[in-house]
Scaffold this active site. Sequence first.
Site, PDB file in Angstrom:
ATOM      1  N   LYS A  45      77.398 -12.182  49.957  1.00 18.30           N
ATOM      2  CA  LYS A  45      78.658 -10.984  50.277  1.00 18.30           C
ATOM      3  C   LYS A  45      78.678  -9.927  51.824  1.00 18.30           C
ATOM      4  CE  LYS A  45      82.218  -8.564  49.248  1.00 18.30           C
ATOM      5  NZ  LYS A  45      83.748  -9.161  49.049  1.00 18.30           N
ATOM      6  N   CYS A 129      88.657 -12.266  56.401  1.00 14.86           N
ATOM      7  CA  CYS A 129      88.816 -12.224  55.532  1.00 14.86           C
ATOM      8  C   CYS A 129      90.345 -11.414  55.543  1.00 14.86           C
ATOM      9  CB  CYS A 129      88.350 -10.985  55.032  1.00 14.86           C
ATOM     10  SG  CYS A 129      88.203  -9.869  53.551  1.00 14.86           S
ATOM     11  N   LYS A 164      83.134 -18.329  60.396  1.00  9.99           N
ATOM     12  CA  LYS A 164      84.125 -18.769  59.126  1.00  9.99           C
ATOM     13  C   LYS A 164      85.521 -18.427  58.888  1.00  9.99           C
ATOM     14  CE  LYS A 164      84.098 -18.124  54.175  1.00  9.99           C
ATOM     15  NZ  LYS A 164      83.546 -17.484  53.147  1.00  9.99           N
ATOM     16  N   ILE A 190      87.562 -23.770  54.321  1.00  6.21           N
ATOM     17  CA  ILE A 190      88.184 -22.469  55.149  1.00  6.21           C
ATOM     18  C   ILE A 190      88.014 -21.311  53.581  1.00  6.21           C
ATOM     19  CG2 ILE A 190      90.236 -24.112  54.972  1.00  6.21           C
ATOM     20  CD1 ILE A 190      90.995 -24.006  53.099  1.00  6.21           C
ATOM     21  N   THR A 265      85.242 -20.550  43.340  1.00  2.67           N
ATOM     22  CA  THR A 265      85.160 -19.773  42.530  1.00  2.67           C
ATOM     23  C   THR A 265      85.026 -21.327  41.362  1.00  2.67           C
ATOM     24  OG1 THR A 265      87.525 -20.120  43.694  1.00  2.67           O
ATOM     25  CG2 THR A 265      87.454 -20.318  42.282  1.00  2.67           C
TER      26      THR A 265
HETATM   27  C1  LIG Z   1      86.110 -12.737  44.915  1.00  2.33           C
HETATM   28  C2  LIG Z   1      85.639 -13.546  46.028  1.00  2.33           C
HETATM   29  C3  LIG Z   1      85.698 -13.026  47.407  1.00  2.33           C
HETATM   30  C4  LIG Z   1      85.326 -13.084  48.186  1.00  2.33           C
HETATM   31  N1  LIG Z   1      85.032 -12.570  48.671  1.00  2.33           N
HETATM   32  C5  LIG Z   1      84.550 -12.751  50.821  1.00  2.33           C
HETATM   33  C6  LIG Z   1      84.101 -12.646  51.806  1.00  2.33           C
HETATM   34  O1  LIG Z   1      83.456 -10.791  51.305  1.00  2.33           O
HETATM   35  N2  LIG Z   1      83.153 -12.783  52.788  1.00  2.33           N
HETATM   36  C7  LIG Z   1      83.521 -13.784  53.198  1.00  2.33           C
HETATM   37  O2  LIG Z   1      83.688 -14.760  54.311  1.00  2.33           O
HETATM   38  N3  LIG Z   1      84.552 -14.951  51.652  1.00  2.33           N
HETATM   39  C8  LIG Z   1      84.346 -14.663  50.959  1.00  2.33           C
HETATM   40  N4  LIG Z   1      85.321 -14.629  49.857  1.00  2.33           N
HETATM   41  C9  LIG Z   1      85.984 -16.389  50.399  1.00  2.33           C
HETATM   42  C10 LIG Z   1      84.582 -18.374  49.647  1.00  2.33           C
HETATM   43  O3  LIG Z   1      83.519 -17.526  50.480  1.00  2.33           O
HETATM   44  C11 LIG Z   1      84.911 -18.816  50.305  1.00  2.33           C
HETATM   45  O4  LIG Z   1      85.527 -19.512  51.205  1.00  2.33           O
HETATM   46  C12 LIG Z   1      87.074 -18.876  49.538  1.00  2.33           C
HETATM   47  O5  LIG Z   1      86.911 -18.610  47.857  1.00  2.33           O
HETATM   48  C13 LIG Z   1      87.116 -20.916  49.403  1.00  2.33           C
HETATM   49  O6  LIG Z   1      85.900 -21.254  48.405  1.00  2.33           O
HETATM   50  P1  LIG Z   1      86.170 -21.460  46.648  1.00  2.33           P
HETATM   51  O7  LIG Z   1      87.966 -22.290  46.245  1.00  2.33           O
HETATM   52  O8  LIG Z   1      85.512 -22.780  46.485  1.00  2.33           O
HETATM   53  O9  LIG Z   1      86.569 -20.628  46.678  1.00  2.33           O
HETATM   54  C14 LIG Z   1      85.439 -14.085  48.728  1.00  2.33           C
HETATM   55  C15 LIG Z   1      85.769 -15.059  46.948  1.00  2.33           C
HETATM   56  C16 LIG Z   1      86.181 -14.571  46.317  1.00  2.33           C
HETATM   57  C17 LIG Z   1      86.937 -15.547  45.177  1.00  2.33           C
END
Ligand SMILES: Cc1cc2nc3c(=O)[nH]c(=O)nc-3n(C[C@H](O)[C@H](O)[C@H](O)COP(=O)(O)O)c2cc1C
Lengths: 303, 262
Positions: A45, A129, A164, A190, A265
């Site tokens: 996180k 973010c 990132k 992404i 996700t």
């Molecule tokens: C609930 C949630 C919290 C997230 N928190 C962070 C975070 O703290 N730092 C970060 O770099 N990305 C964060 N992300 C982004 C994810 O790491 C990822 O880049 C993004 O969700 C795309 O991937 P996915 O479609 O597989 O979820 C978060 C995503 C979700 C869904």
Amino acid sequence: MADLSVNICGIPFKNPIIPASGVFGYGREYEQYYELSRLGGIATKGTTGTKRTGNLPPRVAETPMGMLNSVGLQNPGIDAFIANELPHLLACDTVILANIAGSTAEECAEVAAKLDKTDVHMIELNISCPNVRQGGAAFGTSCTAASQVVAAVRKATSKPLVVKLSPNVTSITEIAKAVAAEGADAVSLINTLLGMRIDLRTRRPILHNNMGGFSGPAIFPVAVRMVWQVANAVDVPVIGMGGVMSGEDAAELMMAGASAVQVGTAIVQDPYAPLRIIDELNDWLDSNHIASAAELTGSVKPW
Amino acid sequence: MKQDKYTEKLTYSVRSMEQLTAAAWSMVIECPDVAAKAQPGQFVNLLPDGNFTLRRPISICGIDREQGTLRIVFEVRGKGTAALSQLRAGDTVNMLAPLGHGFTLPAKETRAILIGGGIGTPPMLPLAQYFGANAVVISGFRNQDAVILQADFAAAGAKTILCTDDGSAGRFGLVTLPLEEEIAAQKPGLICACGPLPMLRATAAIAKAEEIPCQVSLEERMGCGIGACLVCACRTVDPDGTEQYRHVCKNGPVFNAEEVQW
Ligand SMILES: Cc1cc2nc3c(=O)[nH]c(=O)nc-3n(C[C@H](O)[C@H](O)[C@H](O)COP(=O)(O)O)c2cc1C
Ligand SMILES: Cc1cc2nc3c(=O)[nH]c(=O)nc-3n(C[C@H](O)[C@H](O)[C@H](O)COP(=O)(O)OP(=O)(O)OC[C@H]3O[C@@H](n4cnc5c(N)ncnc54)[C@H](O)[C@@H]3O)c2cc1C
Ligand code: FES
């Protein structure tokens, strides 16, 4: 059984599947389901210089084939992370990518400097973010700001540095080139796209923050496109993510240019998703007579 | 539904399905491993079949360890609960359970007042079964057509008091009136409540004024349901007055009423 191992910046990964930052906490909740050593790595996180409480709820909305979140970087701060979470993670026999963020370049550098003194394997700097008003968004959306923050963090650590990237930009390749020029050892992408949903009955946005980060299978084609563009634009390795739900999705992102794949996700939906994706990737490689996952990286044959 | 060895771990079979009202359904799920561990106040997180990204949290309404089953009662609100209402005996359902922190139960002999508002009544049933004749169940519904579970509460041996917003069944008005009457008749050792926020707020205020321990089951939109994604935040206050966010799926859904920042 295909060879799933990959190597990024000299760090060996058992397999290319890594839970993405923000969905996996610090791993503890998932240990009741399986051993974390089965994962390629874990992106933790996002951690900031000091404790953040995060945004007001509601923080989540469902969308067609996806979701929005506005957690707002809730985390206990870098000192608590290093004291209470990192030792346990480092004992899990998998690669730990400490995801960090901050509202200023100095904050990011300070967090990186503290991690530099630990045994963490990699630092993943979130310059994207979209949730915190003063936070990451500003860095990730301009080449100057992105260069400044990466330069500051680069000075603070000799650990492998993964930057990132945000997809909420006109040209992601320009940002990728800028951060690579400042010494990023790899890029990951992404992060979430900026999105919004409205409750028709109340005319209120579903998220209390009004807008939030859009993730899940709906964004997969955007992820494939951006990974492909960035992999062609920079020489550093690319870690791909965005909507990966299956082993075949992971293979596709690797063909587009990713050396490893993060899964977000899909894990929110199903705690076993990373293990299933590892198995599916292996089965896909076997049934296509491909000996090693690493062969996939960048193997797309564009028209 | 895709069937691999991991999805199988979360796949359970529907034992029975019963329509209770125009909108409310009762589902019994065969899940011996879950039933063995489940506690009153915990919830299940169901992934409906179709194009859904998120699971739907539903409270546990019945735990039968001998039969190895759980019962849930839910109302059709949107697409996800509509899809779940299509399931029939013999169908399978993808479920992560049991989840969350349930009620902390004092001795069975404690006089307990259990308050349920609308679709917040189901989690009160395991409590009524635990406290039996020592329980008073006060349930509130919009109208006669929305009334559920009254026979189940009576079968548990509890005293039942029914209220409706329009007086079409039971007493006319809010649950807080009979709550105050029951407290005046004999002070209970515990109040438990689940339902709409204004009802919980009013119940918590009465419990505080009367110095009666009160536990409430809260709702918040969820993601993972296990405490990792941090989307299900609710504001709480520590005894020393510091405010913080806790998480409904892991620290709750049941909280001590004093902990909640109303
Ligand atoms: C609930 C949630 C919290 C997230 N928190 C962070 C975070 O703290 N730092 C970060 O770099 N990305 C964060 N992300 C982004 C994810 O790491 C990822 O880049 C993004 O969700 C795309 O991937 P996915 O479609 O597989 O979820 C978060 C995503 C979700 C869904
Ligand atoms: C701990 C807990 C226990 C619950 N117990 C019950 C129960 O026993 N019986 C019952 O009928 N309902 C219960 N609910 C509410 C139930 O989860 C929602 O009605 C359901 O998720 C709505 O889904 P939908 O697809 O039909 O609605 P939609 O509005 O289409 O759902 C869209 C998204 O919003 C979420 N959502 C919408 N309303 C709620 C809500 N009130 N709470 C949480 N998330 C919501 C959905 O999960 C989904 O992610 C409970 C909620 C929580 C948090
Ligand atoms: S739903 Fe993920 S932390 Fe509560």
